[in-house]
Write an enzyme that holds these catalytic residues in place. Sequence first.
Site, PDB file in Angstrom:
ATOM      1  N   THR A 130      17.424  -8.776 -34.317  1.00  0.00           N
ATOM      2  CA  THR A 130      16.618  -8.250 -33.219  1.00  0.00           C
ATOM      3  C   THR A 130      16.628  -6.734 -33.279  1.00  0.00           C
ATOM      4  OG1 THR A 130      17.136 -10.160 -31.868  1.00  0.00           O
ATOM      5  CG2 THR A 130      16.542  -8.145 -30.691  1.00  0.00           C
ATOM      6  N   HIS A 185      16.768 -21.209 -34.272  1.00  0.00           N
ATOM      7  CA  HIS A 185      17.944 -20.443 -33.843  1.00  0.00           C
ATOM      8  C   HIS A 185      18.841 -21.347 -33.002  1.00  0.00           C
ATOM      9  CE1 HIS A 185      20.551 -17.264 -32.941  1.00  0.00           C
ATOM     10  NE2 HIS A 185      19.719 -16.364 -32.423  1.00  0.00           N
ATOM     11  N   ASN A 216      24.607 -18.312 -31.649  1.00  0.00           N
ATOM     12  CA  ASN A 216      24.803 -17.103 -30.837  1.00  0.00           C
ATOM     13  C   ASN A 216      24.513 -17.237 -29.344  1.00  0.00           C
ATOM     14  OD1 ASN A 216      25.470 -16.089 -33.284  1.00  0.00           O
ATOM     15  ND2 ASN A 216      23.704 -14.729 -33.500  1.00  0.00           N
ATOM     16  N   TYR A 275      22.177 -18.974 -27.574  1.00  0.00           N
ATOM     17  CA  TYR A 275      20.837 -19.197 -27.007  1.00  0.00           C
ATOM     18  C   TYR A 275      20.638 -20.695 -26.747  1.00  0.00           C
ATOM     19  CZ  TYR A 275      20.622 -14.326 -27.915  1.00  0.00           C
ATOM     20  OH  TYR A 275      20.938 -12.992 -27.889  1.00  0.00           O
ATOM     21  N   ASN A 291      31.472 -18.666 -32.661  1.00  0.00           N
ATOM     22  CA  ASN A 291      31.098 -17.397 -32.028  1.00  0.00           C
ATOM     23  C   ASN A 291      31.240 -17.519 -30.504  1.00  0.00           C
ATOM     24  OD1 ASN A 291      29.786 -15.114 -31.125  1.00  0.00           O
ATOM     25  ND2 ASN A 291      28.218 -15.193 -32.709  1.00  0.00           N
TER      26      ASN A 291
END
Length: 369
Positions: free
Chosen positions: A34, A184, A187, A189, A241
């Site tokens: 990003t 995705h 992380n 989301y 993560n």
Amino acid sequence: MSIDLRAAPKAPLFSPIAIGELTLSSRIVMAPMTRQRASQGKIPNDLNARYYAQRAGAGLIISESTEVDPFSTVDVPTRPGLCNAEQEAGWRLVTTAVHAAGGKIFVQLSHMGRTAHPSQLLDGRQPVGPSPLAATGTIYTVKGQEPYSIPRALEIDEIETVTAEFAAAAIRAKSAGFDGIEIHGANGYLVDQFLRDGSNIRRDRYGGTVENRTRFLLEIITAIKAYWPANRIGVRLSPTNSYQGMSDSNPVGHFARIAGLLDPLGLAYLHVVEPPVQPRGQPVTALKLRTAFSGPLILAGGYKRADAESALATGQADLIAFGEAFIANPDLPDRWRYGVPLALADKSTFYTQGAKGYTDYPSLPRVEG
Ligand SMILES: Cc1cc2nc3c(=O)[nH]c(=O)nc-3n(C[C@H](O)[C@H](O)[C@H](O)COP(=O)(O)O)c2cc1C
């Protein structure tokens, strides 16, 4: 300083690899990053096209996280979307520039879920998630840093709607000229929120067991497969993560099972990002996933060239994704080929506006054969 491209040495990192009928020129992947430099309306622009084209020497570029949620309308600074004709046209600028420079690019499709803020959503609506559990930490909004709010748990029919939004963005990705899709699932989301039991406490068919928590991801893949062959669809996971308050009671066991559920689908790749551990040694989670998933595996997270060569040589991975190194070194593969020292990325410009810290990192001059 100039370099002679006719004298290229051979190294595993530089060996080509076939992903379905796509042949990538090397094992060097540009990780999704990003950079918040799309134009108002979440529309990619010429500057973004220039940035990606500068990095087309990667075997594969994975785009920054790209929003599938049509209600995600406001964002300062601006992340891109892929929900309407303007955003699709903006992305076409990017894919055209990357292809003209000889590169290949997948788009990373994402939904913010509980990490959105009402001020970033149409009508100030409440963010959604698998369960009413807020992310930890704060989010940057037009008013500065604000705490995350408690999301509203998606109803079953709304989950189907979000799945359809992923498919709609995948259709636009095809028209926009992308070479493939990365879902995705990492992380913190929305897809990751469903996968991990620290954020998903549902009692219906989308929660409880690993199979149920993976159902949302599998349904997204099925929906996208109506428009793309499976070998053009990759999935990114981040089992360990803890970003944005993410957790799981058994990351290794649960994610090995998730990798096993993905294995028969014939996907382009599985992409696993883990926090870097030094000395790197054996990435435990990734090795479990390697056993469970027989297709191409990309590893990411703090890899230096030597770690990458070693992970490839020992069969831990088929490709390695590099993030920060690609920000500061648009010609990263050439620098490694010719032993040229790497530039360091300026973290203060990761998420700022304009060309500074974005397209102004120099590449080495080239002597073409
Ligand atoms: C500026 C920046 C933006 C990032 N944005 C994303 C993103 O949009 N999607 C994603 O999956 N990971 C994102 N990441 C994580 C990277 O893809 C990568 O996994 C991470 O930087 C670790 O790799 P590295 O040590 O080689 O940089 C981002 C990282 C950085 C530095």
